[in-house]
Scaffold this active site. Sequence first.
Site, short mmCIF file in Angstrom:
data_model
loop_
_atom_site.label_atom_id
_atom_site.label_comp_id
_atom_site.label_asym_id
_atom_site.label_seq_id
_atom_site.Cartn_x
_atom_site.Cartn_y
_atom_site.Cartn_z
N GLY A 123 0.83 -1.20 0.00
CA GLY A 123 0.00 0.00 0.00
C GLY A 123 0.86 1.25 0.00
O GLY A 123 0.48 2.28 0.56
N GLY A 169 -1.24 7.76 0.67
CA GLY A 169 -1.45 7.91 2.10
C GLY A 169 -0.22 7.68 2.95
O GLY A 169 0.89 8.10 2.62
N TYR A 183 -14.02 -4.08 9.74
CA TYR A 183 -12.76 -3.34 9.85
C TYR A 183 -12.20 -3.43 11.26
O TYR A 183 -11.01 -3.69 11.46
CB TYR A 183 -13.00 -1.88 9.46
CG TYR A 183 -11.73 -1.05 9.42
CD1 TYR A 183 -10.86 -1.15 8.34
CD2 TYR A 183 -11.40 -0.19 10.46
CE1 TYR A 183 -9.69 -0.41 8.29
CE2 TYR A 183 -10.24 0.56 10.42
CZ TYR A 183 -9.39 0.46 9.34
OH TYR A 183 -8.24 1.20 9.30
N SER A 203 -5.35 -0.16 14.02
CA SER A 203 -6.20 1.03 14.02
C SER A 203 -6.78 1.24 15.41
O SER A 203 -7.06 0.28 16.14
CB SER A 203 -7.34 0.89 13.02
OG SER A 203 -8.28 1.95 13.17
#
Length: 259
Positions: free
Chosen positions: A13, A17, A151, A138
């Site tokens: 990724g 970001g 998530y 997270s």
Amino acid sequence: MGKLDGKVALITGGNSGIGLTAAKLFVAEGAKVVITGRNPVSLQAALAELGAEQARAVQGDVADPSSAVQAVNTAIEAFGRLDVVYANAGIAASTPLGGTEQAAFEEVLRVNVTGVFFTVQAALPHLKAGASVILTGSVLAKTGRPGNAAYAASKGAVSSMTKVLASELSPLGIRVNNIAPGVTRTPIWGQAAMEHWKQAEAAMSQSIPLGRAGEPEEVARVALFLASDDSSYIQGADIAVDGGAGSSPLGAPVYRKNA
């Protein structure tokens, strides 16, 4: 002397970001990097920013284990070694109870959990003592945000996986740690939120003790710390980069106003 001189890092990724920000920082600190991403346009744009001498880009989906193998092989073929694995790629999706299809739920788990595991597994044969594995969790793993079951579950799983992998890899001298970002200004929030970021940040910041969203650079600097030898005695940790939202929620502005 850079903090990562001579090191080679794989960042999944890494085309946008936090991942791209970390890739830039790693390169600035002396590393060679291999980035992965699903979007070929943003991937090539990221590679152009990083520079062809310092970086390689591999298109693929982390949910497919063969993509991880390809990325690792690219690192070895291009740079001869692999010292850092930053399993950063992830997706977010709304999965409310009573209104979610099985495929949508499982896709989040495939990318955020299965993809992380097989990224590390693909890299393992090339990692030596002193190597660092960094996972991405997270703050939502613990906050109970409605509509985010898949998530939150995936990021809770990443935190648990961190401990298991740290136990397995400690005898090899390989460190495994987890960064758990809070609200951070990245494209994961979607186009509408990014176009009206000040308004979105103002609303979300009411639940953050420091009263603002984070910047991707603030997370990337923690990744740099974990990737470098500065963190040589940190193992199996969850490091929150969330402005206090997870640790001290009652210190958020919304409560101060009503005190």
